[in-house]
Design a protein around this motif. Structure first.
Motif, PDB file in Angstrom:
ATOM      1  N   MET A   1       1.153  -1.133  -0.459  1.00 23.51           N
ATOM      2  CA  MET A   1       0.122  -0.181  -0.375  1.00 23.51           C
ATOM      3  C   MET A   1       0.966   1.002   0.567  1.00 23.51           C
ATOM      4  SD  MET A   1      -2.712   1.515   2.829  1.00 23.51           S
ATOM      5  CE  MET A   1      -3.697  -0.779   2.457  1.00 23.51           C
ATOM      6  N   THR A   2       0.861   2.205  -0.547  1.00 30.67           N
ATOM      7  CA  THR A   2       1.632   3.045  -0.993  1.00 30.67           C
ATOM      8  C   THR A   2       0.708   4.606  -1.019  1.00 30.67           C
ATOM      9  OG1 THR A   2       1.317   3.614  -3.158  1.00 30.67           O
ATOM     10  CG2 THR A   2       3.088   2.162  -2.320  1.00 30.67           C
ATOM     11  N   ILE A   3       1.286   5.925  -0.913  1.00 30.51           N
ATOM     12  CA  ILE A   3       0.050   7.005  -0.142  1.00 30.51           C
ATOM     13  C   ILE A   3      -0.502   7.247  -1.454  1.00 30.51           C
ATOM     14  CG2 ILE A   3       0.920   9.184   0.194  1.00 30.51           C
ATOM     15  CD1 ILE A   3       1.104   7.789   2.836  1.00 30.51           C
ATOM     16  N   GLN A   4       0.320   7.489  -2.457  1.00 30.44           N
ATOM     17  CA  GLN A   4       0.452   7.198  -4.147  1.00 30.44           C
ATOM     18  C   GLN A   4      -1.466   6.625  -3.967  1.00 30.44           C
ATOM     19  OE1 GLN A   4       1.482   5.445  -7.572  1.00 30.44           O
ATOM     20  NE2 GLN A   4       2.180   7.652  -8.160  1.00 30.44           N
ATOM     21  N   GLN A   5      -1.415   5.446  -4.048  1.00 33.59           N
ATOM     22  CA  GLN A   5      -2.700   4.710  -4.059  1.00 33.59           C
ATOM     23  C   GLN A   5      -3.677   5.581  -3.535  1.00 33.59           C
ATOM     24  OE1 GLN A   5      -1.228   0.397  -2.773  1.00 33.59           O
ATOM     25  NE2 GLN A   5      -0.441   0.254  -5.326  1.00 33.59           N
ATOM     26  N   LEU A   6      -3.497   5.620  -1.713  1.00 36.44           N
ATOM     27  CA  LEU A   6      -4.594   6.516  -1.472  1.00 36.44           C
ATOM     28  C   LEU A   6      -4.946   7.630  -1.686  1.00 36.44           C
ATOM     29  CD1 LEU A   6      -3.162   6.072   2.749  1.00 36.44           C
ATOM     30  CD2 LEU A   6      -4.474   4.222   1.104  1.00 36.44           C
ATOM     31  N   GLU A   7      -4.621   8.229  -2.546  1.00 35.18           N
ATOM     32  CA  GLU A   7      -4.356   9.170  -2.771  1.00 35.18           C
ATOM     33  C   GLU A   7      -5.654   9.608  -4.057  1.00 35.18           C
ATOM     34  OE1 GLU A   7      -0.693  11.433  -4.017  1.00 35.18           O
ATOM     35  OE2 GLU A   7      -0.893  12.437  -1.348  1.00 35.18           O
ATOM     36  N   TYR A   8      -5.153   8.147  -4.784  1.00 35.93           N
ATOM     37  CA  TYR A   8      -6.051   7.875  -5.741  1.00 35.93           C
ATOM     38  C   TYR A   8      -7.115   7.399  -5.261  1.00 35.93           C
ATOM     39  CZ  TYR A   8      -1.989   8.657  -8.739  1.00 35.93           C
ATOM     40  OH  TYR A   8      -0.169   8.839  -9.512  1.00 35.93           O
ATOM     41  N   PHE A   9      -7.215   6.731  -4.840  1.00 37.31           N
ATOM     42  CA  PHE A   9      -8.335   6.383  -4.176  1.00 37.31           C
ATOM     43  C   PHE A   9      -9.336   7.052  -3.631  1.00 37.31           C
ATOM     44  CE2 PHE A   9     -10.927   5.790  -0.016  1.00 37.31           C
ATOM     45  CZ  PHE A   9     -11.628   4.532  -1.018  1.00 37.31           C
ATOM     46  N   LEU A  10      -8.924   8.292  -2.863  1.00 39.23           N
ATOM     47  CA  LEU A  10      -9.813   9.283  -2.151  1.00 39.23           C
ATOM     48  C   LEU A  10     -10.071  10.006  -3.785  1.00 39.23           C
ATOM     49  CD1 LEU A  10      -7.933  10.378   1.313  1.00 39.23           C
ATOM     50  CD2 LEU A  10      -9.639   9.069   0.670  1.00 39.23           C
ATOM     51  N   ALA A  11      -9.525  10.077  -4.655  1.00 34.91           N
ATOM     52  CA  ALA A  11      -9.468  11.760  -5.504  1.00 34.91           C
ATOM     53  C   ALA A  11     -10.915  10.477  -6.191  1.00 34.91           C
ATOM     54  CB  ALA A  11      -8.626  11.201  -6.442  1.00 34.91           C
ATOM     55  N   THR A  12     -11.110   9.049  -6.716  1.00 36.04           N
ATOM     56  CA  THR A  12     -11.935   8.656  -7.418  1.00 36.04           C
ATOM     57  C   THR A  12     -13.340   8.730  -6.028  1.00 36.04           C
ATOM     58  OG1 THR A  12     -10.692   6.916  -8.432  1.00 36.04           O
ATOM     59  CG2 THR A  12     -12.153   6.478  -8.582  1.00 36.04           C
ATOM     60  N   ALA A  13     -13.342   8.264  -5.330  1.00 35.01           N
ATOM     61  CA  ALA A  13     -14.241   8.456  -3.680  1.00 35.01           C
ATOM     62  C   ALA A  13     -15.016   9.860  -4.486  1.00 35.01           C
ATOM     63  CB  ALA A  13     -13.766   8.543  -2.543  1.00 35.01           C
ATOM     64  N   GLU A  14     -14.248  10.458  -3.922  1.00 34.95           N
ATOM     65  CA  GLU A  14     -14.992  12.095  -4.694  1.00 34.95           C
ATOM     66  C   GLU A  14     -15.442  12.389  -5.806  1.00 34.95           C
ATOM     67  OE1 GLU A  14     -13.004  16.961  -4.164  1.00 34.95           O
ATOM     68  OE2 GLU A  14     -11.866  15.186  -4.053  1.00 34.95           O
ATOM     69  N   HIS A  15     -14.653  11.993  -6.234  1.00 30.47           N
ATOM     70  CA  HIS A  15     -15.258  12.883  -8.256  1.00 30.47           C
ATOM     71  C   HIS A  15     -16.017  11.305  -9.157  1.00 30.47           C
ATOM     72  CE1 HIS A  15     -12.885  15.877  -8.357  1.00 30.47           C
ATOM     73  NE2 HIS A  15     -11.931  14.945  -7.228  1.00 30.47           N
ATOM     74  N   GLY A  16     -16.097  10.106  -8.237  1.00 30.81           N
ATOM     75  CA  GLY A  16     -17.133   8.951  -8.818  1.00 30.81           C
ATOM     76  C   GLY A  16     -16.240   8.144 -10.262  1.00 30.81           C
ATOM     77  N   SER A  17     -15.537   8.691 -10.266  1.00 27.16           N
ATOM     78  CA  SER A  17     -14.959   8.279 -11.369  1.00 27.16           C
ATOM     79  C   SER A  17     -13.528   7.827 -12.042  1.00 27.16           C
ATOM     80  CB  SER A  17     -15.599   8.271 -12.726  1.00 27.16           C
ATOM     81  OG  SER A  17     -15.492   9.764 -13.316  1.00 27.16           O
ATOM     82  N   PHE A  18     -13.083   7.154 -12.561  1.00 30.38           N
ATOM     83  CA  PHE A  18     -11.805   7.283 -12.482  1.00 30.38           C
ATOM     84  C   PHE A  18     -10.937   8.026 -13.400  1.00 30.38           C
ATOM     85  CE2 PHE A  18     -11.519   2.627 -12.106  1.00 30.38           C
ATOM     86  CZ  PHE A  18     -11.229   2.387 -10.403  1.00 30.38           C
ATOM     87  N   SER A  19     -12.201   8.569 -14.554  1.00 35.05           N
ATOM     88  CA  SER A  19     -11.951   9.582 -15.250  1.00 35.05           C
ATOM     89  C   SER A  19     -11.560  11.288 -14.426  1.00 35.05           C
ATOM     90  CB  SER A  19     -12.035   9.479 -17.006  1.00 35.05           C
ATOM     91  OG  SER A  19     -13.696   9.644 -15.724  1.00 35.05           O
ATOM     92  N   SER A  20     -12.325  10.814 -13.890  1.00 33.02           N
ATOM     93  CA  SER A  20     -12.522  12.853 -13.578  1.00 33.02           C
ATOM     94  C   SER A  20     -11.427  13.198 -12.433  1.00 33.02           C
ATOM     95  CB  SER A  20     -13.740  12.818 -12.532  1.00 33.02           C
ATOM     96  OG  SER A  20     -15.480  13.135 -13.560  1.00 33.02           O
ATOM     97  N   ALA A  21     -11.150  11.428 -11.323  1.00 33.04           N
ATOM     98  CA  ALA A  21     -10.116  11.505 -10.567  1.00 33.04           C
ATOM     99  C   ALA A  21      -8.858  11.888 -11.356  1.00 33.04           C
ATOM    100  CB  ALA A  21      -9.926  10.264 -10.351  1.00 33.04           C
ATOM    101  N   ALA A  22      -8.747  11.280 -12.539  1.00 32.19           N
ATOM    102  CA  ALA A  22      -7.240  11.461 -13.243  1.00 32.19           C
ATOM    103  C   ALA A  22      -7.277  13.131 -13.574  1.00 32.19           C
ATOM    104  CB  ALA A  22      -7.480  10.568 -14.801  1.00 32.19           C
ATOM    105  N   ARG A  23      -8.440  13.933 -14.142  1.00 35.36           N
ATOM    106  CA  ARG A  23      -8.707  14.841 -14.611  1.00 35.36           C
ATOM    107  C   ARG A  23      -7.923  15.814 -13.490  1.00 35.36           C
ATOM    108  NH1 ARG A  23     -12.676  13.458 -17.675  1.00 35.36           N
ATOM    109  NH2 ARG A  23     -13.756  14.158 -16.544  1.00 35.36           N
ATOM    110  N   SER A  24      -8.644  15.858 -12.002  1.00 33.29           N
ATOM    111  CA  SER A  24      -8.369  16.786 -10.983  1.00 33.29           C
ATOM    112  C   SER A  24      -7.097  16.433 -10.118  1.00 33.29           C
ATOM    113  CB  SER A  24      -9.316  15.975  -9.840  1.00 33.29           C
ATOM    114  OG  SER A  24      -9.322  15.148  -9.324  1.00 33.29           O
ATOM    115  N   LEU A  25      -6.098  14.900 -10.610  1.00 32.75           N
ATOM    116  CA  LEU A  25      -5.026  15.249 -10.002  1.00 32.75           C
ATOM    117  C   LEU A  25      -3.702  14.876 -11.531  1.00 32.75           C
ATOM    118  CD1 LEU A  25      -4.912  11.602  -8.464  1.00 32.75           C
ATOM    119  CD2 LEU A  25      -4.599  13.409  -7.465  1.00 32.75           C
ATOM    120  N   TYR A  26      -4.196  15.712 -13.098  1.00 34.16           N
ATOM    121  CA  TYR A  26      -3.618  16.119 -14.573  1.00 34.16           C
ATOM    122  C   TYR A  26      -2.697  14.579 -14.514  1.00 34.16           C
ATOM    123  CZ  TYR A  26      -4.337  20.868 -12.595  1.00 34.16           C
ATOM    124  OH  TYR A  26      -5.377  21.699 -12.213  1.00 34.16           O
ATOM    125  N   LEU A  27      -3.898  13.338 -14.635  1.00 32.53           N
ATOM    126  CA  LEU A  27      -2.916  12.222 -14.942  1.00 32.53           C
ATOM    127  C   LEU A  27      -3.740  11.341 -16.172  1.00 32.53           C
ATOM    128  CD1 LEU A  27      -1.920  11.193 -11.238  1.00 32.53           C
ATOM    129  CD2 LEU A  27      -0.879  11.106 -12.861  1.00 32.53           C
TER     130      LEU A  27
END
Length: 311
Positions: A1-27
């Protein structure tokens, strides 16, 4: 488990999709989704479920979310704590000073440091050099300024400067000319650092000279602090030996001093644990000590130009 994984998980939970989370993270979307899948694989349970065109948290995901937020919040606090120390906005510095430093260094050093770094707590410990070395070695102090020689096991040592030792007396005839070790043995000698005795660096130098001359030095009075030794000398109870800088600050009227015929020096050195880099606060304090020692040396040179009666 990494800090990066936790950040990506929380971004996905907040935005409701992988694509929206990726845009918020510039990934890119695959980068985010792959890291979340690896996290789920490590936990052995799904954290998201499909809901139409988006994602929702599963029961496991809902329980995991506050824990992930807590971990990242703790990480932020840890980063802030380190930043305070790094930027000299907090923390505590423990620094050891050889015993006689209390007579002419510690107060000025503390004032200099506090003026520059008021948010850093300062713990200055005045001990005999041998004990300062022990406490640095045991990590009870981060670093120190000592008088050599000391046991250098697991210590890095950097010589700072030499300080001449002089004989001080109320009786002008005792110090009318440079003192030999034989003459010193005839004087009513007052020595400080009584607790440490032969372990004291100055006494080790005196003992070496006395042994080579086949004589014995027997002090008439031993005290713990240099101030007491100078005070007793001022009262005419004996003669003592102090760094030239100390006598220029401590003697006042009624005392005279002279060098040894073969000049005797204290060697000041900075010490730190070999395996531990100095903190920013310790590095800053060492710089302040170096500047202060230069000023003390200049004052000692001025005092050295005085006549005995000036003292």
């Amino acid at each position: 488990m990494t800090i990066q994984q936790l950040e990506y998980f929380l971004a996905t939970a907040e935005h409701g999709s992988f694509s929206s989370a990726a845009r918020s993270l510039y990934l890119t979307q695959p980068s985010v989704s792959e890291q979340v899948r690896q996290l789920e694989a490590e936990l052995g349970i799904a954290l998201f479920a499909r809901a139409g065109r988006g994602l929702v948290l599963t029961e496991a995901g809902r329980r995991f979310r506050p824990e992930a937020e807590r971990v990242l919040a703790d990480l932020d606090r840890a980063r802030d704590a380190v930043a305070d120390v790094r930027d000299l906005r907090g923390g505590t510095l423990g620094f050891g000073m050889f015993g006689t430093a209390s007579a002419y260094l510690i107060a000025d050093l503390a004032a200099d440091f506090r003026r520059r770094y008021p948010d850093v707590r300062l713990r200055l410990v005045g001990l005999n050099s041998s004990e300062v070395a022990d406490q640095v070695r045991e990590a009870r102090l981060e670093a120190g300024l000592v008088v050599l020689p000391v046991d250098d096991e697991r210590l890095d040592i950097r010589v700072a400067r030499l300080e001449e030792l002089v004989v001080v007396s109320r009786e002008p005839e005792h110090v009318a000319e440079p003192v030999t070790i034989e003459h010193l043995a005839q004087l009513p000698l007052i020595l400080y650092d009584a607790q440490y005795g032969a372990d004291d660096p100055m006494r080790r130098q005196l003992l070496d000279r006395a042994q080579r001359a086949n004589i014995t030095l027997r002090p008439v009075i031993e005290v713990e602090h240099i101030e007491a030794a100078v005070g007793l000398a001022r009262r005419g109870l004996g003669d003592t030996i102090v760094p030239r800088s100390a006598i220029s600050r401590q003697s006042g009227r009624g005392l005279h001093f002279v060098s040894f015929d073969d000049p005797l020096y204290d060697t000041f050195a900075f010490i730190a644990r070999s395996e531990a880099p100095l903190s920013p606060a310790a590095r800053a304090f060492v710089e302040i000590v170096e500047r202060r020692l230069e000023r003390v040396a200049e004052a000692a040179l001025y005092a050295g130009g005085m006549s005995e009666t000036d003292q």
